[in-house]
Design an enzyme around this catalytic site. Structure first.
Site, PDB file in Angstrom:
ATOM      1  N   CYS A 117       0.812  -1.225   0.000  1.00 34.67           N
ATOM      2  CA  CYS A 117       0.000   0.000   0.000  1.00 34.67           C
ATOM      3  C   CYS A 117       0.841   1.268   0.000  1.00 34.67           C
ATOM      4  O   CYS A 117       0.303   2.372  -0.091  1.00 34.67           O
ATOM      5  CB  CYS A 117      -0.956  -0.019   1.179  1.00 34.67           C
ATOM      6  N   HIS A 257      -3.359   6.851   2.380  1.00 27.95           N
ATOM      7  CA  HIS A 257      -3.816   5.519   1.963  1.00 27.95           C
ATOM      8  C   HIS A 257      -5.199   5.278   2.565  1.00 27.95           C
ATOM      9  O   HIS A 257      -5.417   5.470   3.765  1.00 27.95           O
ATOM     10  CB  HIS A 257      -2.814   4.468   2.441  1.00 27.95           C
ATOM     11  N   ASN A 287     -10.251  -0.640   0.545  1.00 31.11           N
ATOM     12  CA  ASN A 287      -8.796  -0.486   0.492  1.00 31.11           C
ATOM     13  C   ASN A 287      -8.296  -1.043  -0.847  1.00 31.11           C
ATOM     14  O   ASN A 287      -8.269  -2.258  -1.043  1.00 31.11           O
ATOM     15  CB  ASN A 287      -8.193  -1.259   1.679  1.00 31.11           C
TER      16      ASN A 287
END
Ligand code: ACO
Length: 332
Positions: A117, A257, A287
Site C-alpha cells: 500500500c 492511503h 482499500n
C-alpha cells in the site's frame, strides 16, 4: 540536501475502478457480518471488484490512458513505465510490460515494484529519481492491485476491507524551474513482515520432497497494522513536511492511503490538523492498496476538492511493513 539535477512536473493523473459494485449488504449474504460492523470499524460501505476478463493490467491501462490524455502526451513519448503492484497478474511478465503493450508505449522500458500500500509513494520516488538524474524525461507511474482474487472470502476479518482499482500519473522533466516533488520519505521494517502477507508457496520437485500447494490469500494481524499505521504515519508526515521546508498548516490537502476511516481520523488528531483537510473516498472503494492514494487524488482533483496550485501530502503504509510520505505541488 538538494540532489536533483532536473526538476520534475506531475503532468497528468488518471484512475479506473471496475464497474461491479459489492456493498456491505451483499457481503451479509455470504458472511456472518453486518453493514453496521463494517461501517463503524472501517468506514467502508462498498467496493469495486473485477469480473470476467478484467485484470490488473487492464485496469491500469485505462487509468494510464486517462493520465496520458490529461498530460497531453503521446504513448510513444514515454521513456519508462513503472507499475507499483503487489498482486501482479503473472509472476512474469511484469504488469508494466503488459501496460506498455496495451498502451503502445513502444519506446518505454518497463518494470514493476512491490511495496504494497506504499507502492505509489515508493513509485513516485523511483520515477522522480530517473527524471531528476537526467536518465529519462517522461515516466508513466501506474499503481494497481486486484485483491479480490487473493482474499479468503470466508474470512470476515479481511475480505470486507479490500477492493480493486488502478491509478496512474505522468511525470516529466519540468520546462521551468519549478519542482513539483518537494520531499519524499520512504521507509521499511522487514522485521514485521509476518503481520500482513500473501504467502506464495510453489510446489517442490517431487524428487526432493512432497509439498502441499495452498491457494494464496491475505493474512493480516489487523490490530498490529492499525497500531503501526497510527504511530508511524504521523511521524513520517512531520518529517517529510519539515524536510520540505514548510509547516503542516501550509498543506492544503492530505491524501492518505484509504484503508480505514478510524486510521485517518486518528492521524488527523495526532497531527492537530482539521479532519476536513483529509480527502476520503474509502467508503466507495474500500482499500485498493497501492492504487488508493492516486484514485483518491484523481477524484479530489476532478471534484474540485483540490485546486491548482496546491501543496499536498500523500502518505501510504502497508505490508512489508513499508510506509512513506510525499510532499508535492499540484499545478495541473
Ligand atoms: N463482521 C463482524 N464481525 C467481525 C468482522 C466482520 N467483518 N471481522 C471481525 N469481526 C469480529 C471478530 O471476530 C471479533 O469478534 P470476537 O470479539 O467475538 O472475537 C470482533 O469482531 C472484534 O474483532 P477485532 O479484530 O478485534 O476488531 P478491530 O476493532 O480490531 O477491527 C480491523 C478490525 C477493522 C481489521 C482493524 O483492526 C483495522 O482496521 N486494522 C487495520 C487493518 C488495515 O488497515 N489493513 C490494511 C492496511 S495495509 C494494506 O493496505 C495492505
Amino acid at each position: 540536501m538538494k540532489t536533483n539535477l532536473y526538476p520534475v512536473t506531475i503532468a497528468g493523473i488518471g484512475k479506473y475502478t471496475p464497474e461491479t459494485v459489492i456493498t456491505n449488504n451483499d457481503l451479509e449474504k455470504i458472511l456472518d457480518t453486518s453493514d453496521e460492523w463494517i461501517t463503524t470499524r472501517s468506514g467502508i460501505k462498498e467496493r469495486r471488484i473485477v469480473s470476467g476478463n478484467e485484470t490488473g493490467a487492464s485496469l491500469a491501462v485505462k487509468a494510464g490512458r486517462e493520465a496520458l490524455e490529461y498530460a497531453g502526451i503521446d504513448p510513444e513519448e514515454i521513456d519508462l513505465i513503472i507499475c507499483a503492484t503487489s498482486i501482479p497478474d503473472n509472476l512474469y511478465p511484469s504488469t508494466a510490460c503488459e501496460i506498455q503493450r496495451d498502451l503502445a508505449c513502444s519506446n518505454a522500458a518497463a518494470f514493476d515494484i512491490t511495496a504494497a500500500c506504499s507502492g505509489l509513494i515508493y513509485g513516485l520516488n523511483v520515477a522522480r529519481s530517473f527524471i531528476a538524474s537526467g536518465i529519462y524525461k517522461k515516466v508513466l507511474l501506474a499503481s494497481v492491485d486486484v485483491h479480490s482474487r487473493f482474499l479468503n472470502w470466508e474470512d470476515r476479518g479481511t475480505c470486507v476491507l479490500f477492493g480493486d482499482g488502478a491509478g496512474a500519473m505522468v511525470l516529466t522533466r519540468s520546462e521551468d524551474e519549478h519542482d513539483d516533488i518537494l520531499f519524499i520519505d520512504i521507509k521499511a521494517d522487514g522485521a514485521k513482515s509476518e503481520e500482513l502477507k500473501i504467502p506464495l508457496s510453489g510446489k517442490n520437485c517431487p524428487l526432493v520432497e512432497p509439498n502441499t500447494f495452498k491457494l494464496p490469500h491475505v493474512e493480516m494481524n489487523g490490530k498490529e497494522i492499525y497500531k503501526f499505521a497510527i504511530n508511524t504515519v504521523p511521524e513520517s508526515i512531520k518529517k517529510a513536511v519539515d524536510s520540505a521546508g514548510i509547516n503542516l498548516n501550509d498543506v492544503d490537502c492530505f491524501v492518505l492511503h484509504q484503508a480505514n476511516i478510524r486510521i485517518i481520523e486518528s492521524i488527523s488528531s495526532k497531527l492537530g490538523i482539521n479532519r476536513e483537510k483529509f480527502f476520503v473516498n474509502l467508503h466507495k472503494y474500500g482499500n485498493t492498496s497501492s492504487a488508493s492514494i492516486v484514485i483518491a487524488l484523481s477524484e479530489a482533483i476532478k471534484e474540485g476538492y483540490i485546486k491548482s496550485p496546491s501543496t499536498l501530502v500523500l502518505s501510504g503504509f502497508g505490508a512489508g511493513l513499508t510506509w512513506g510520505t510525499a510532499v508535492i505541488k499540484w499545478r495541473g
